[in-house]
Scaffold this active site. Structure first.
Site, short mmCIF file in Angstrom:
data_model
loop_
_atom_site.label_atom_id
_atom_site.label_comp_id
_atom_site.label_asym_id
_atom_site.label_seq_id
_atom_site.Cartn_x
_atom_site.Cartn_y
_atom_site.Cartn_z
N ARG A 168 90.13 112.31 -35.92
CA ARG A 168 89.92 111.79 -34.56
C ARG A 168 88.43 111.80 -34.22
O ARG A 168 87.73 112.80 -34.46
CB ARG A 168 90.71 112.65 -33.55
CG ARG A 168 90.56 112.12 -32.15
CD ARG A 168 91.44 112.81 -31.10
NE ARG A 168 91.03 112.29 -29.80
CZ ARG A 168 91.00 112.97 -28.67
NH1 ARG A 168 91.43 114.22 -28.63
NH2 ARG A 168 90.59 112.41 -27.56
N HIS A 199 85.62 108.90 -24.25
CA HIS A 199 85.58 110.37 -24.20
C HIS A 199 84.37 110.78 -23.34
O HIS A 199 83.44 111.41 -23.82
CB HIS A 199 85.52 110.95 -25.61
CG HIS A 199 85.95 112.40 -25.71
ND1 HIS A 199 86.97 112.83 -26.55
CD2 HIS A 199 85.52 113.52 -25.08
CE1 HIS A 199 87.12 114.14 -26.44
NE2 HIS A 199 86.24 114.60 -25.55
N GLU A 239 91.64 113.01 -21.65
CA GLU A 239 91.77 114.01 -20.59
C GLU A 239 91.35 113.52 -19.21
O GLU A 239 90.36 114.03 -18.64
CB GLU A 239 90.98 115.26 -20.95
CG GLU A 239 91.50 115.98 -22.16
CD GLU A 239 90.97 117.40 -22.30
OE1 GLU A 239 90.11 117.81 -21.50
OE2 GLU A 239 91.44 118.12 -23.19
N ASN A 260 96.66 117.42 -25.14
CA ASN A 260 95.58 118.37 -25.43
C ASN A 260 95.96 119.68 -24.75
O ASN A 260 96.21 119.70 -23.54
CB ASN A 260 94.25 117.89 -24.83
CG ASN A 260 93.66 116.69 -25.56
OD1 ASN A 260 94.29 116.10 -26.42
ND2 ASN A 260 92.43 116.33 -25.19
N TYR A 309 95.10 123.90 -24.25
CA TYR A 309 94.10 124.96 -24.47
C TYR A 309 94.42 126.34 -23.92
O TYR A 309 93.85 127.31 -24.37
CB TYR A 309 92.74 124.52 -23.93
CG TYR A 309 92.04 123.57 -24.88
CD1 TYR A 309 91.45 124.06 -26.05
CD2 TYR A 309 92.00 122.22 -24.65
CE1 TYR A 309 90.82 123.21 -26.95
CE2 TYR A 309 91.37 121.35 -25.54
CZ TYR A 309 90.78 121.86 -26.69
OH TYR A 309 90.17 121.02 -27.57
N GLU A 358 94.63 117.55 -29.32
CA GLU A 358 93.63 118.63 -29.38
C GLU A 358 94.32 119.97 -29.24
O GLU A 358 95.15 120.16 -28.34
CB GLU A 358 92.61 118.53 -28.22
CG GLU A 358 91.53 117.50 -28.44
CD GLU A 358 90.47 117.51 -27.34
OE1 GLU A 358 90.14 118.58 -26.79
OE2 GLU A 358 89.97 116.41 -27.05
C1 BGC Z 1 87.64 118.17 -24.53
C2 BGC Z 1 86.78 118.42 -25.74
C3 BGC Z 1 86.21 119.82 -25.71
C4 BGC Z 1 87.35 120.81 -25.64
C5 BGC Z 1 86.93 122.26 -25.68
C6 BGC Z 1 88.55 119.34 -24.19
O1 BGC Z 1 88.74 119.39 -22.83
O2 BGC Z 1 88.39 117.00 -24.72
O3 BGC Z 1 85.78 117.46 -25.80
O4 BGC Z 1 85.37 120.08 -26.77
O5 BGC Z 1 88.06 120.60 -24.46
O6 BGC Z 1 86.16 122.61 -24.57
#
Ligand code: BGC
Length: 503
Positions: A101, A146, A191, A330, A332, A399
């Site tokens: 990607r 992006h 995002e 994505n 996290y 992601e």
């Molecule tokens: C973004 C990435 C970033 C990652 C970690 C995501 O919100 O798409 O570009 O590197 O978070 O912070």
């Protein structure tokens, strides 16, 4: 009972039992499950003003406001992928992955943002870039946008708060799609929630606007309209293209802080304001009802005349609905939400509209400058929530990753992270029947981490940013990921290991 009858009953019983019993997995990947790694243009390319590239709002933001980047850095050169793309793509391929990607930089292709001036060097760069990905038999996953909006457009007043953005991003997307038909999967916009929240409410991402309860919603409206318009243009003008297209939608897992009714509602509200605000229009149609009600009731209480949440027309609802061939997720972190009792009805802000306070359990590891917690079963919960609320779609995790401080190549944390998260994803696939078809690890290499500068290290390859040679050094996790790509199997005996307390 005749033998054949008894046999039939036995077979029927076994079949219906196996339908009811959740299928436990043994760590094996399903046949079509793909692994990948990702990057984005501003974070890795550098060459910010070379070979005809125009500046983006990120170049401007980092130059004018170094104080808003933790280490006062910028991505003028960053890890210099513009000149080292061959090496970087070879390193990606050595991870054994199938999905690569990356993103196109809008101002590298249209230096001032308009389709009237095309930069041939930029086009050539991405042609070569994609050719290289294909050489290693990887699938190019191309993100159209992006976050690096051309500065000239912004200076002309066209950004994520101006309706003119929709036509301009469609012109740009059309050119990219036509010029790079080799792209195997399209990500339309990366995002939108983070872009709109951090760029137009909190102001920590470019263009750095600290909003007063309107700008974020306008941005959400215009990113959704753009996602819809890019998708409709793609399907209409390129009917012979096979590549699927979807936005990459960020969605984190939100748990109630307690089992009180208020906290349960707070957690639900936050999921709807963060994820639902984008998933609902795309997979069901229109804003989530709770978002509309909440913003409107707070406006009325404060006697404000103008509606703060833009209203979709019936045509807009129709063309945004279904503008994704799959769900790009994505993911996290997981957080706990608590009801915010005292949100001042006269202070208009997105935060007060959501009306929740977030925290992490003290025992969770929290990375990325206090932003991302490691909670492996959060990913399984979010996958189930998405399926339950928006239907049984294919989900590609666009992601997923963890950061460390870059001090050691022995990144055991990343190995444990991917083991536990992917084990949970496999549980979602096998036991909960969520249709996840792959995981793109974030990130291929350490690079510029937006407001965290070079302090957060997400990559399989370490790069000391002050090293003039920018040597790429494989971390321990690079070997782990290569082995995983080859064996397609994990040991999932402890998928939620007891992660140690905070550092
Ligand atoms: C973004 C990435 C970033 C990652 C970690 C995501 O919100 O798409 O570009 O590197 O978070 O912070």
């Amino acid at each position: 009972m005749a033998f054949s009858m008894r046999f039939t009953i036995l077979v029927l019983t076994i079949c219906s039992l196996s339908e009811q019993t959740p299928k436990k997995h043994n760590g094996h990947f399903p046949k079509h499950f793909l692994l990948g790694a990702g990057t984005s243009a501003y974070q890795v390319e550098g060459a910010w003003n070379l070979d005809g590239k125009g500046p983006s709002i990120w170049d401007e933001f980092a130059h004018k406001h170094p104080e808003r980047i933790i280490d006062h850095s910028n991505a003028d050169v960053t890890i210099d992928t513009y000149h080292r793309y061959k090496e970087d793509i070879a390193l990606a391929s050595s991870l054994g992955i199938k999905l690569f990607r990356f993103s196109f930089s809008w101002p590298r292709i249209f230096p001032n943002g308009y389709n009237t001036t095309i930069n041939p060097h930029g086009v050539k760069f991405y042609k070569n870039f994609i050719r290289e990905i294909l050489k290693y038999d990887m699938i190019p996953v191309g993100t159209i946008y992006h976050w690096d909006l051309p500065l000239q457009l912004y200076n002309d007043g066209i950004d994520w708060n101006h309706p003119g953005i929709v036509n301009h991003i469609v012109d740009y997307a059309r050119y990219v799609i036509k010029t790079f038909p080799e792209v195997g999967i399209w990500v339309s916009i990366n995002e939108p929630h983070t872009l709109c929240h951090l760029g137009y409410s909190i102001g920590v991402l470019a263009p750095g606007i600290k909003g007063d309860g309107k700008q974020e919603y306008m941005c959400a409206y215009l990113t959704l309209k753009s996602i819809g318009a890019i998708y409709r243009m793609y399907k209409k003008e390129f009917p012979h293209y096979k590549a699927k297209m979807a936005p990459a939608l960020d969605c984190q897992w939100i748990e109630p802080k307690s089992n009180s009714k208020e906290d349960e509602e707070a957690a639900n509200r936050q999921r709807e304001f963060k994820c639902g605000m984008y998933y609902h229009p795309i997979f069901i149609g229109d804003w989530p009802p709770i978002v509309k009600e909440r913003i409107e009731s707070r406006r009325l209480k404060a006697h404000i005349k103008e509606p703060r949440l833009p209203k979709f027309t019936p045509e807009e609802i129709e063309y945004i609905k279904g503008s994704a061939d799959f769900i790009g997720l994505n993911h996290y972190y997981t957080a706990l939400a608590e009801d915010l009792k005292e949100s001042d009805p006269n202070v208009m802000s997105y935060g007060n509209d959501v009306g929740t306070v977030n925290s992490f359990k003290p025992s969770w590891i929290v990375e990325n400058n206090g932003l991302f917690s490691i909670v492996p079963d959060g990913v399984r919960k979010v996958l189930n929530w998405i399926k339950k609320n928006y239907g049984d779609h294919e989900i590609l995790i666009t992601e997923l990753g963890v950061t460390e401080d870059g001090s050691s190549l022995n990144d055991n944390i990343r190995i444990d992270f991917f083991t536990d998260y992917i084990c949970n994803i496999l549980s979602a696939v096998y036991e909960d029947e969520v249709n996840v078809t792959g995981v793109i690890a974030w990130s291929l290499m350490d690079s510029f981490e937006w407001s965290n500068g070079y302090k957060s290290h997400f990559g399989f390859y370490n790069i000391n940013i002050t090293d003039p040679n920018k040597t790429r050094k494989p971390k321990k996790s690079a070997k782990f990921f290569r082995d995983l790509s080859q064996t397609r199997k994990l040991t999932c005996d402890k998928p939620n290991r007891d992660w140690p307390g905070p550092f």
